[in-house]
Design an enzyme around this catalytic site. Structure first.
Site, PDB file in Angstrom:
ATOM      1  N   LYS A 188       0.775  -1.221   0.140  1.00 33.12           N
ATOM      2  CA  LYS A 188      -0.091   0.040   0.023  1.00 33.12           C
ATOM      3  C   LYS A 188       0.850   1.346   0.049  1.00 33.12           C
ATOM      4  O   LYS A 188       2.123   1.112   0.224  1.00 33.12           O
ATOM      5  CB  LYS A 188      -1.023   0.014   1.270  1.00 33.12           C
ATOM      6  CG  LYS A 188      -1.882  -1.262   1.337  1.00 33.12           C
ATOM      7  CD  LYS A 188      -2.726  -1.185  -0.185  1.00 33.12           C
ATOM      8  CE  LYS A 188      -3.994  -2.117  -0.210  1.00 33.12           C
ATOM      9  NZ  LYS A 188      -4.045  -3.455   0.197  1.00 33.12           N
TER      10      LYS A 188
HETATM   11  C1  LIG Z   1      -5.547  -4.173   0.707  1.00 37.10           C
HETATM   12  C2  LIG Z   1      -7.076  -4.086   0.502  1.00 37.10           C
HETATM   13  C3  LIG Z   1      -7.794  -4.329   1.552  1.00 37.10           C
HETATM   14  C4  LIG Z   1      -7.493  -5.052   2.862  1.00 37.10           C
HETATM   15  O1  LIG Z   1      -6.233  -4.886   3.435  1.00 37.10           O
HETATM   16  P1  LIG Z   1      -5.326  -5.708   4.162  1.00 37.10           P
HETATM   17  O2  LIG Z   1      -4.372  -4.935   5.096  1.00 37.10           O
HETATM   18  O3  LIG Z   1      -4.605  -6.742   3.078  1.00 37.10           O
HETATM   19  O4  LIG Z   1      -5.964  -6.750   4.873  1.00 37.10           O
HETATM   20  C5  LIG Z   1      -9.222  -3.988   1.465  1.00 37.10           C
HETATM   21  N1  LIG Z   1      -9.706  -3.435   0.416  1.00 37.10           N
HETATM   22  C6  LIG Z   1      -8.818  -3.216  -0.564  1.00 37.10           C
HETATM   23  C7  LIG Z   1      -9.277  -2.438  -1.837  1.00 37.10           C
HETATM   24  C8  LIG Z   1      -7.458  -3.253  -0.478  1.00 37.10           C
HETATM   25  O5  LIG Z   1      -6.694  -3.209  -1.663  1.00 37.10           O
END
Ligand SMILES: *Cc1c(COP(=O)(O)O)cnc(C)c1O
Length: 382
Positions: A188
């Site tokens: 992210k």
């Molecule tokens: C990464 C992501 C999540 C979940 O986050 P995690 O930290 O991987 O549990 C939820 N929604 C979207 C759109 C994502 O890209």
């Protein structure tokens, strides 16, 4: 084709470390306390300050944050949650985790986001929450429908996993809207290794979220150490963020300005390079306001082009196969023409902070070649 991509162009996404993360983790390990610690609280405070909000509650993943936010909004069995099918499966799993029903909605193919109209058309008497996804980092302004939704006791739970740092007008995402959930997973915009944060609406909701993420226990670790008992005040899970992860996040946050600048300029470099390509539609993320998380195009012959680019070592991906077509969610499927078309056409190009403009040039040239070869082969067949 003869091109072989540089290793950086071979990855679709990649974390970016700024040099101080390992030392920050080592300090926590040497301190001897690995759970929820002052480091976690410092991280919460710094994120709240950065976003311009009063409070932020750190959790162990973005998915845990979405689950916790739905619990805090009192969404449960018998309730419907309006959600785009075009999202990571985590958004939908969080709805199932509280026993509610996903009501899939279509998207605007230009942004991959829901619109006011699509949301309002899907709302029923059973709707208790709406979960818009800020796709690719694009901020969405819900101020026009917020009042009507609030009057019907419907909470907006923003899945802002892609959108840390993006702006809605002058304010950062998280400072507007109801509940906002960020992910700090490995790839992210900002990473804690794994982690997430929930931005609550006020003190009461913040306390509820803190209780849920700590197994329903309200006393702090220090308070618990002083007594022979502790109170379990409600439902909760082991969802807190460890100081180890928070330390990574703090080190990342010190350099977030670099992430913003680099991501914006790489995305604009893609836009310039893709401008002349026939048959390629770039998905807009509005780089003036957002911190872009993905660079995506819609193209014909996506599967063939994907295979060709993979064969030349280009790290392409697909975000995402539509959820209403997944076996696990078949019970709630429906017709979503724009989502289905996007699902066939969407291609995610390599996008992360190790890329150079030369890498981007190479990716776009390879894409152009692949489209021409695949297009010619398809004409010859027909
Ligand atoms: C990464 C992501 C999540 C979940 O986050 P995690 O930290 O991987 O549990 C939820 N929604 C979207 C759109 C994502 O890209």
């Amino acid at each position: 084709m003869t091109t072989t991509a540089r290793p950086d162009a071979g990855r679709n996404a990649s974390p970016c470390l700024y040099g101080e993360e390992a030392a920050a983790v080592a300090r926590v390990l040497e301190g001897g306390q690995y759970g929820h610690t002052e480091v976690t609280e410092e991280f919460e405070g710094r994120i709240a300050e950065f976003l311009g909000v009063r409070d932020a509650v750190a959790v162990m993943s973005g998915t845990a944050g979405l689950h916790t936010a739905l619990l805090a909004a009192e969404v449960g069995p018998g309730h419907e949650v309006v959600v785009p099918s075009m999202t990571f499966c985590a958004t939908v799993q969080a709805i199932l985790a509280v026993g509610a029903t996903p009501r899939f909605v279509d998207i605007d193919p230009a942004t991959l986001c829901v619109t006011d109209q699509l949301v309002m058309d899907a709302v029923t008497d059973r709707t208790r929450a709406v979960m818009p996804v800020l796709f690719g980092g694009r901020a969405i302004d819900f101020s026009r429908i917020h009042k009507e939704l609030a009057a019907r006791d419907i909470t907006i739970v923003e899945d802002a996993a892609h959108a840390f740092g993006s702006r809605n007008g002058v304010r950062r995402v998280g400072a507007t809207g109801d509940l906002t959930c960020f992910s700090y997973g490995p790839i992210k915009n900002l990473t804690c290794g794994q982690g997430g944060i929930v931005i609550p609406r006020g003190h009461v909701e913040a306390a509820t979220i803190r209780r849920i993420r700590m197994l329903g226990v309200v006393q702090s670790q220090a308070e618990r150490a002083m007594t022979t008992s502790y109170g379990v005040e409600g439902f909760g899970l082991r969802y807190q963020m460890s100081g180890i992860n928070a330390a990574i996040g703090l080190a990342q946050l010190d350099h977030f300005g670099k992430a913003e600048t680099t991501r914006r300029s790489l995305w604009r470099a893609y836009r310039r390079a893709l401008a002349g390509l026939d048959g390629v539609t770039l998905v807009d993320v509005d780089p003036d306001r957002s911190v872009p998380h993905l660079c995506q195009v819609r193209i014909p012959y996506r599967d063939e082009v994907f295979a060709q680019l993979k064969a030349c070592g280009i790290g392409v991906g697909v975000h995402y196969p539509p959820n209403h077509l997944q076996p696990a969610f078949a019970e709630w499927t429906c017709d979503l023409p724009a989502t289905e078309q996007v699902g066939r056409e969407i291609l995610t190009l390599p996008f992360h902070q190790h890329l150079t403009e030369a890498d981007i040039g190479q990716v776009v040239t390879a894409l152009d070649q692949a489209l021409k070869t695949v297009g010619a082969a398809s004409c010859a067949r027909s």
